[in-house]
Enzyme design. Structure first.
Site, PDB file in Angstrom:
ATOM      1  N   ARG A 155       0.835  -0.718  -0.027  1.00  0.00           N
ATOM      2  CA  ARG A 155      -0.214   0.224  -0.019  1.00  0.00           C
ATOM      3  C   ARG A 155       0.886   1.356   0.403  1.00  0.00           C
ATOM      4  O   ARG A 155       1.930   1.056   0.347  1.00  0.00           O
ATOM      5  CB  ARG A 155      -0.366  -0.167   1.058  1.00  0.00           C
ATOM      6  CG  ARG A 155      -2.174  -0.911   1.149  1.00  0.00           C
ATOM      7  CD  ARG A 155      -3.206  -1.067   2.367  1.00  0.00           C
ATOM      8  NE  ARG A 155      -2.894   0.226   3.713  1.00  0.00           N
ATOM      9  CZ  ARG A 155      -3.943   0.215   4.599  1.00  0.00           C
ATOM     10  NH1 ARG A 155      -3.967  -1.023   4.642  1.00  0.00           N
ATOM     11  NH2 ARG A 155      -3.912   1.458   4.884  1.00  0.00           N
ATOM     12  N   ARG A 166       0.983   8.592   9.341  1.00  0.00           N
ATOM     13  CA  ARG A 166      -1.013   7.685  10.380  1.00  0.00           C
ATOM     14  C   ARG A 166      -0.509   7.414  12.087  1.00  0.00           C
ATOM     15  O   ARG A 166      -1.565   7.612  12.055  1.00  0.00           O
ATOM     16  CB  ARG A 166      -0.883   6.135   9.544  1.00  0.00           C
ATOM     17  CG  ARG A 166      -1.032   6.751   8.062  1.00  0.00           C
ATOM     18  CD  ARG A 166      -0.674   5.634   6.847  1.00  0.00           C
ATOM     19  NE  ARG A 166      -2.089   4.116   7.761  1.00  0.00           N
ATOM     20  CZ  ARG A 166      -1.579   3.310   6.863  1.00  0.00           C
ATOM     21  NH1 ARG A 166      -0.253   2.720   6.759  1.00  0.00           N
ATOM     22  NH2 ARG A 166      -2.239   1.928   7.543  1.00  0.00           N
TER      23      ARG A 166
HETATM   24  P1  AMP Z   1      -7.021   1.502   6.563  1.00  0.00           P
HETATM   25  O1  AMP Z   1      -7.021   0.670   6.269  1.00  0.00           O
HETATM   26  O2  AMP Z   1      -7.738   1.438   7.585  1.00  0.00           O
HETATM   27  O3  AMP Z   1      -5.450   1.678   7.441  1.00  0.00           O
HETATM   28  O4  AMP Z   1      -6.833   3.052   6.400  1.00  0.00           O
HETATM   29  C1  AMP Z   1      -6.618   3.451   5.060  1.00  0.00           C
HETATM   30  C2  AMP Z   1      -6.644   4.957   5.234  1.00  0.00           C
HETATM   31  O5  AMP Z   1      -7.910   5.558   4.976  1.00  0.00           O
HETATM   32  C3  AMP Z   1      -6.176   5.493   6.156  1.00  0.00           C
HETATM   33  O6  AMP Z   1      -5.105   6.479   6.326  1.00  0.00           O
HETATM   34  C4  AMP Z   1      -7.255   7.510   6.005  1.00  0.00           C
HETATM   35  O7  AMP Z   1      -6.566   7.966   5.308  1.00  0.00           O
HETATM   36  C5  AMP Z   1      -8.292   6.747   5.453  1.00  0.00           C
HETATM   37  N1  AMP Z   1      -9.645   6.063   6.640  1.00  0.00           N
HETATM   38  C6  AMP Z   1      -9.972   5.125   6.586  1.00  0.00           C
HETATM   39  N2  AMP Z   1     -10.717   4.701   7.332  1.00  0.00           N
HETATM   40  C7  AMP Z   1     -11.088   6.316   8.005  1.00  0.00           C
HETATM   41  C8  AMP Z   1     -11.888   6.912   8.569  1.00  0.00           C
HETATM   42  N3  AMP Z   1     -12.638   6.163   9.823  1.00  0.00           N
HETATM   43  N4  AMP Z   1     -11.705   8.737   8.586  1.00  0.00           N
HETATM   44  C9  AMP Z   1     -10.919   8.870   8.246  1.00  0.00           C
HETATM   45  N5  AMP Z   1      -9.949   8.330   7.499  1.00  0.00           N
HETATM   46  C10 AMP Z   1     -10.208   7.266   7.131  1.00  0.00           C
END
Ligand code: AMP
Length: 209
Positions: A155, A166
């Site tokens: 990713r 992050r």
């Molecule tokens: P994840 O796969 O959960 O690590 O999400 C990847 C990215 O998607 C995050 O770093 C954010 O940029 C975005 N993202 C996912 N869920 C949210 C959320 N609840 N609020 C805001 N951004 C989100």
């Protein structure tokens, strides 16, 4: 059962969710996966959020809340769900309370060193979203998903500069939700350091499922 999986990026929420989804026969709703699918499809949502996500920042609350609200209105989410990666801010948690009542919030407890190890080795299937790891859980054939034959890739936001961002965002915006839900008596802590089979045992014990 309506569940939230809360924890830093790389804590193993998505990996455990795949197992719990089979166990509880409940949908796994990952906002990150929904955004990545939208980016892959170059849909208006995908085009809107790509740069923010690649930089390791959060998508705005309004967009994210509307997306989850709509998803939770679908028929398969009426009896239960696993929310993975949502809520990530207090505003999102407060909004969620207005349209759904969660039963439990599972807090993935893991030290920073474990998070770095997992994120820096994470490999994801572009098609089905399955998470592999470059050392601990390699696909049988390099670059190819064992389950659907899709391309296994790194990713953009798992690259070092975005990982640091992050984790900062997690500490500032998402970690306060641990207290938010603890005060409501909804929080369950699980040790997220072991491999997924062992985490699943801890999860089942903690939730009595
Ligand atoms: P994840 O796969 O959960 O690590 O999400 C990847 C990215 O998607 C995050 O770093 C954010 O940029 C975005 N993202 C996912 N869920 C949210 C959320 N609840 N609020 C805001 N951004 C989100």
């Amino acid at each position: 059962m309506k569940l939230i999986f809360l924890g830093p990026p790389g804590a193993g929420k998505g990996t455990l969710a795949v197992r719990v989804k089979e166990l509880l026969k409940t949908p796994h709703i990952s906002t990150g996966a929904i955004f990545r699918d939208a980016i892959g499809a170059k849909s208006p949502l995908g085009l809107k959020v790509k740069a923010v996500i690649d930089a390791g920042k959060l998508v705005d609350d309004e967009t994210t809340i509307a997306l989850v609200k709509e998803r939770l209105e679908q028929a398969d989410a009426q009896e239960g769900y696993i929310l993975d990666g949502f809520p990530r801010t207090t505003a999102q948690a407060e909004a969620l309370e207005t349209f759904s009542a969660v039963d439990k919030v599972v807090n993935f407890d893991i030290p920073d060193s474990g998070v770095m190890e997992r994120l820096s080795g994470r490999r994801v299937c572009r098609k089905c979203g399955f998470n592999f790891h470059a050392v601990f859980n390699k696909p049988k054939k390099e670059g190819v998903c064992d389950f659907c034959g899709g391309e296994v890739y790194i990713r953009e936001d798992d690259k070092p500069s975005a990982i640091a961002k992050r984790l900062d965002v997690y500490r500032a915006q998402t970690q306060p939700l641990i207290d938010f839900y603890r005060k409501k008596g909804l929080l369950i802590d699980i040790d997220a350091s072991p491999l997924v089979d062992e985490i699943l045992v801890g999860f089942r014990k903690a939730l009595g499922v």
